[in-house]
Design a protein around this motif. Sequence first.
Motif, PDB file in Angstrom:
ATOM      1  N   GLU A  43      11.301  75.528 -41.356  1.00  0.00           N
ATOM      2  CA  GLU A  43      11.464  74.523 -42.416  1.00  0.00           C
ATOM      3  C   GLU A  43      10.535  73.329 -42.218  1.00  0.00           C
ATOM      4  O   GLU A  43      10.516  72.414 -43.053  1.00  0.00           O
ATOM      5  N   LYS A  44       9.808  73.297 -41.072  1.00  0.00           N
ATOM      6  CA  LYS A  44       8.899  72.198 -40.709  1.00  0.00           C
ATOM      7  C   LYS A  44       9.635  70.848 -40.660  1.00  0.00           C
ATOM      8  O   LYS A  44       9.144  69.818 -41.126  1.00  0.00           O
ATOM      9  N   ASP A  45      10.829  70.872 -40.049  1.00  0.00           N
ATOM     10  CA  ASP A  45      11.671  69.686 -39.946  1.00  0.00           C
ATOM     11  C   ASP A  45      11.685  69.196 -38.492  1.00  0.00           C
ATOM     12  O   ASP A  45      12.531  69.589 -37.686  1.00  0.00           O
ATOM     13  N   ASP A  46      10.724  68.324 -38.142  1.00  0.00           N
ATOM     14  CA  ASP A  46      10.593  67.836 -36.763  1.00  0.00           C
ATOM     15  C   ASP A  46      11.811  67.043 -36.303  1.00  0.00           C
ATOM     16  O   ASP A  46      12.195  67.106 -35.126  1.00  0.00           O
TER      17      ASP A  46
ATOM     18  N   ALA B 116      11.975  75.458 -26.097  1.00  0.00           N
ATOM     19  CA  ALA B 116      10.591  75.930 -26.178  1.00  0.00           C
ATOM     20  C   ALA B 116      10.514  77.310 -26.835  1.00  0.00           C
ATOM     21  O   ALA B 116       9.615  77.570 -27.648  1.00  0.00           O
ATOM     22  N   ASP B 117      11.474  78.184 -26.518  1.00  0.00           N
ATOM     23  CA  ASP B 117      11.507  79.517 -27.145  1.00  0.00           C
ATOM     24  C   ASP B 117      11.655  79.414 -28.655  1.00  0.00           C
ATOM     25  O   ASP B 117      11.045  80.174 -29.409  1.00  0.00           O
ATOM     26  N   GLY B 118      12.485  78.473 -29.106  1.00  0.00           N
ATOM     27  CA  GLY B 118      12.714  78.290 -30.534  1.00  0.00           C
ATOM     28  C   GLY B 118      11.444  77.923 -31.284  1.00  0.00           C
ATOM     29  O   GLY B 118      11.304  78.209 -32.480  1.00  0.00           O
ATOM     30  N   LEU B 119      10.497  77.300 -30.570  1.00  0.00           N
ATOM     31  CA  LEU B 119       9.200  76.946 -31.163  1.00  0.00           C
ATOM     32  C   LEU B 119       8.162  78.042 -30.918  1.00  0.00           C
ATOM     33  O   LEU B 119       6.970  77.827 -31.118  1.00  0.00           O
ATOM     34  N   SER B 120       8.623  79.211 -30.470  1.00  0.00           N
ATOM     35  CA  SER B 120       7.776  80.378 -30.166  1.00  0.00           C
ATOM     36  C   SER B 120       6.797  80.103 -29.024  1.00  0.00           C
ATOM     37  O   SER B 120       5.784  80.794 -28.883  1.00  0.00           O
ATOM     38  N   GLN B 121       7.111  79.096 -28.196  1.00  0.00           N
ATOM     39  CA  GLN B 121       6.297  78.775 -27.026  1.00  0.00           C
ATOM     40  C   GLN B 121       7.010  79.310 -25.778  1.00  0.00           C
ATOM     41  O   GLN B 121       7.648  78.574 -25.040  1.00  0.00           O
ATOM     42  N   THR B 122       6.896  80.616 -25.576  1.00  0.00           N
ATOM     43  CA  THR B 122       7.693  81.273 -24.546  1.00  0.00           C
ATOM     44  C   THR B 122       7.048  81.258 -23.159  1.00  0.00           C
ATOM     45  O   THR B 122       7.705  81.605 -22.173  1.00  0.00           O
ATOM     46  N   LYS B 123       5.789  80.850 -23.074  1.00  0.00           N
ATOM     47  CA  LYS B 123       5.082  80.973 -21.789  1.00  0.00           C
ATOM     48  C   LYS B 123       5.436  79.882 -20.790  1.00  0.00           C
ATOM     49  O   LYS B 123       5.293  80.084 -19.575  1.00  0.00           O
TER      50      LYS B 123
ATOM     51  N   LEU C 203       7.834  68.728 -16.568  1.00  0.00           N
ATOM     52  CA  LEU C 203       6.441  68.274 -16.490  1.00  0.00           C
ATOM     53  C   LEU C 203       5.535  69.063 -17.430  1.00  0.00           C
ATOM     54  O   LEU C 203       4.678  68.496 -18.112  1.00  0.00           O
ATOM     55  N   LEU C 204       5.734  70.380 -17.482  1.00  0.00           N
ATOM     56  CA  LEU C 204       4.894  71.229 -18.343  1.00  0.00           C
ATOM     57  C   LEU C 204       5.035  70.855 -19.819  1.00  0.00           C
ATOM     58  O   LEU C 204       4.041  70.803 -20.556  1.00  0.00           O
ATOM     59  N   LEU C 205       6.260  70.599 -20.252  1.00  0.00           N
ATOM     60  CA  LEU C 205       6.480  70.279 -21.665  1.00  0.00           C
ATOM     61  C   LEU C 205       6.047  68.850 -21.996  1.00  0.00           C
ATOM     62  O   LEU C 205       5.438  68.611 -23.040  1.00  0.00           O
ATOM     63  N   ARG C 206       6.372  67.903 -21.125  1.00  0.00           N
ATOM     64  CA  ARG C 206       5.998  66.504 -21.381  1.00  0.00           C
ATOM     65  C   ARG C 206       4.486  66.301 -21.425  1.00  0.00           C
ATOM     66  O   ARG C 206       3.989  65.439 -22.154  1.00  0.00           O
ATOM     67  N   LYS C 207       3.752  67.064 -20.614  1.00  0.00           N
ATOM     68  CA  LYS C 207       2.304  66.896 -20.549  1.00  0.00           C
ATOM     69  C   LYS C 207       1.589  67.550 -21.733  1.00  0.00           C
ATOM     70  O   LYS C 207       0.397  67.325 -21.946  1.00  0.00           O
TER      71      LYS C 207
ATOM     72  N   ALA D 158       0.752  67.917 -25.537  1.00  0.00           N
ATOM     73  CA  ALA D 158       0.751  67.015 -26.703  1.00  0.00           C
ATOM     74  C   ALA D 158       1.653  67.531 -27.829  1.00  0.00           C
ATOM     75  O   ALA D 158       2.262  66.737 -28.558  1.00  0.00           O
ATOM     76  N   ALA D 159       1.760  68.851 -27.966  1.00  0.00           N
ATOM     77  CA  ALA D 159       2.568  69.437 -29.047  1.00  0.00           C
ATOM     78  C   ALA D 159       4.060  69.156 -28.871  1.00  0.00           C
ATOM     79  O   ALA D 159       4.821  69.182 -29.845  1.00  0.00           O
ATOM     80  N   PHE D 160       4.493  68.873 -27.633  1.00  0.00           N
ATOM     81  CA  PHE D 160       5.918  68.662 -27.362  1.00  0.00           C
ATOM     82  C   PHE D 160       6.303  67.190 -27.225  1.00  0.00           C
ATOM     83  O   PHE D 160       7.489  66.862 -27.244  1.00  0.00           O
ATOM     84  N   GLN D 161       5.306  66.310 -27.063  1.00  0.00           N
ATOM     85  CA  GLN D 161       5.608  64.919 -26.699  1.00  0.00           C
ATOM     86  C   GLN D 161       6.504  64.213 -27.712  1.00  0.00           C
ATOM     87  O   GLN D 161       7.377  63.426 -27.344  1.00  0.00           O
ATOM     88  N   ARG D 162       6.310  64.499 -28.993  1.00  0.00           N
ATOM     89  CA  ARG D 162       7.109  63.818 -30.016  1.00  0.00           C
ATOM     90  C   ARG D 162       8.599  64.169 -29.931  1.00  0.00           C
ATOM     91  O   ARG D 162       9.444  63.418 -30.411  1.00  0.00           O
ATOM     92  N   TYR D 163       8.927  65.297 -29.325  1.00  0.00           N
ATOM     93  CA  TYR D 163      10.330  65.704 -29.216  1.00  0.00           C
ATOM     94  C   TYR D 163      11.037  65.054 -28.022  1.00  0.00           C
ATOM     95  O   TYR D 163      12.261  65.101 -27.918  1.00  0.00           O
TER      96      TYR D 163
END
Length: 460
Positions: free
Chosen positions: A80-83, A152-159, A211-215, A217-222
């Motif tokens: 839904e693109k609802d940040d 992270a999985d919910g955003l399809s960022q599984t790695k 650390l991985l998520l905070r560093k 840029a795609a995750f910082q706003r969350y």
Amino acid sequence: MAMQQYIKEFSYNIRLAYPVILGMLGHTLIGIVDNFMVGNLGSTELAAVSLGNSFIFIALSIGIGFSTAITPLVAEADAEKDDKKIRTTFHHGLLLCTILGVGLFILTVLSKQIMYFMHQPKAVADLAAPYIDWVAFSLIPVIIYQGYKQFADGLSQTKYSMYAIFMANVVHIFFNYVLIYGFWIFSKMGILGAALGTVISRIMMVVFMDLLLRKNAAFQRYFQNFSFKEIRKSVLRKIINLGLPSAMQMLFEVTLFTAAIWLSGSLGKNNQAANQIALTLASSTFMVAMGLSVTAMIRVSHSKGMGDFKNLIVVARSIFLLAIILETFFGVVFVVFHNYLPHLFLNMTDASQSIDNQEIILITAQLLLVAAVFQISDGIQVVVLGALRGLQDVKIPMYITFVAYWVVGFPISFYLGTYTHLAAVGVWIGLLAGLSTAAVFLYIRFVILTRKLVVACNGN
């Protein structure tokens, strides 16, 4: 034509699933390393770790099951693109995972006395008790980690969870070795060293993940503006309503396997040790199905958010088919190598253990033949559960899994294990019956639900 559609989805499913699978195997590797290193101390120590971990697995199943509620909500919001909805779900989910982790730690420590009422060998239970105290503490960081992972999985960022677990495993292997056997400034601690190694590695797992998520840029706003003032009962209630039935689903399955450990323990320490080795091997291949289950949850949630129910069915069935193919392959491996795999977990050079080792190998080899068959049932039931969670359908599956595991599976395990010559093999035949029942009825539930969605969509 339909088969070609399913096969066409395989490559994307595998790309999404393989980091989850490797991450799940990383989780399992922690247990394998414990079993491998502790197995060199003797069969009593191996049985104690098996018994202790059975309590931890129960609590962990509740935490992991509950945390899965975060993924479909985040995936749907991402479609839904609802940040704002994504950030809110993440913050509320992480808070609930932290509270749950503390609660499960306390309950696990308090429940360890149950061992002495379950007819377990006293020598095994006495070794397991202090082991439980330490490993139970690791539930707090590992369930917090699950909050990060499911987000992270919910955003399809599984790695990212895969990276965090791999780094945690390096820490775990190092501390396990020096604390179990003693090295340099570290004294020999035996199975308590295995427990401390697990605690340290799971704390570092959360540190690495954060650390991985905070560093990135795609995750910082969350991660911005977390405040208890923003906590809303309505959001907490929504996550709990999805998370609690999911936790119960996983609890029903894990407690069935835990009951198998206890039933095997009542048959003697060698049956229990054999059960643990076979369960470790079966769990390793099950992680592949678990990875595909997460993939099903992510992709079905995303299709649901897009309102594309026809594609949802194609995607889900492609994952089901892929799970069947892979689990059949693992089943063949178990059949071919069932006499050789048990040797990997035992100290074959210790003459004092030779009689016990021969019996353990014989029992384990028989269990692996049963495990070869239930690989397929286990794979189907878990990927269909993932798809149903993606549809946010959790209550009916909860009832299905309870009946399958505890009305069908456990009575068969108990009767065949206790009252027939089959012993531990009979226990595992009961597991097969429960998993097969779950697989059939969960798939029927998925078919009924998706047909209704397509009809409703066409009607509009």
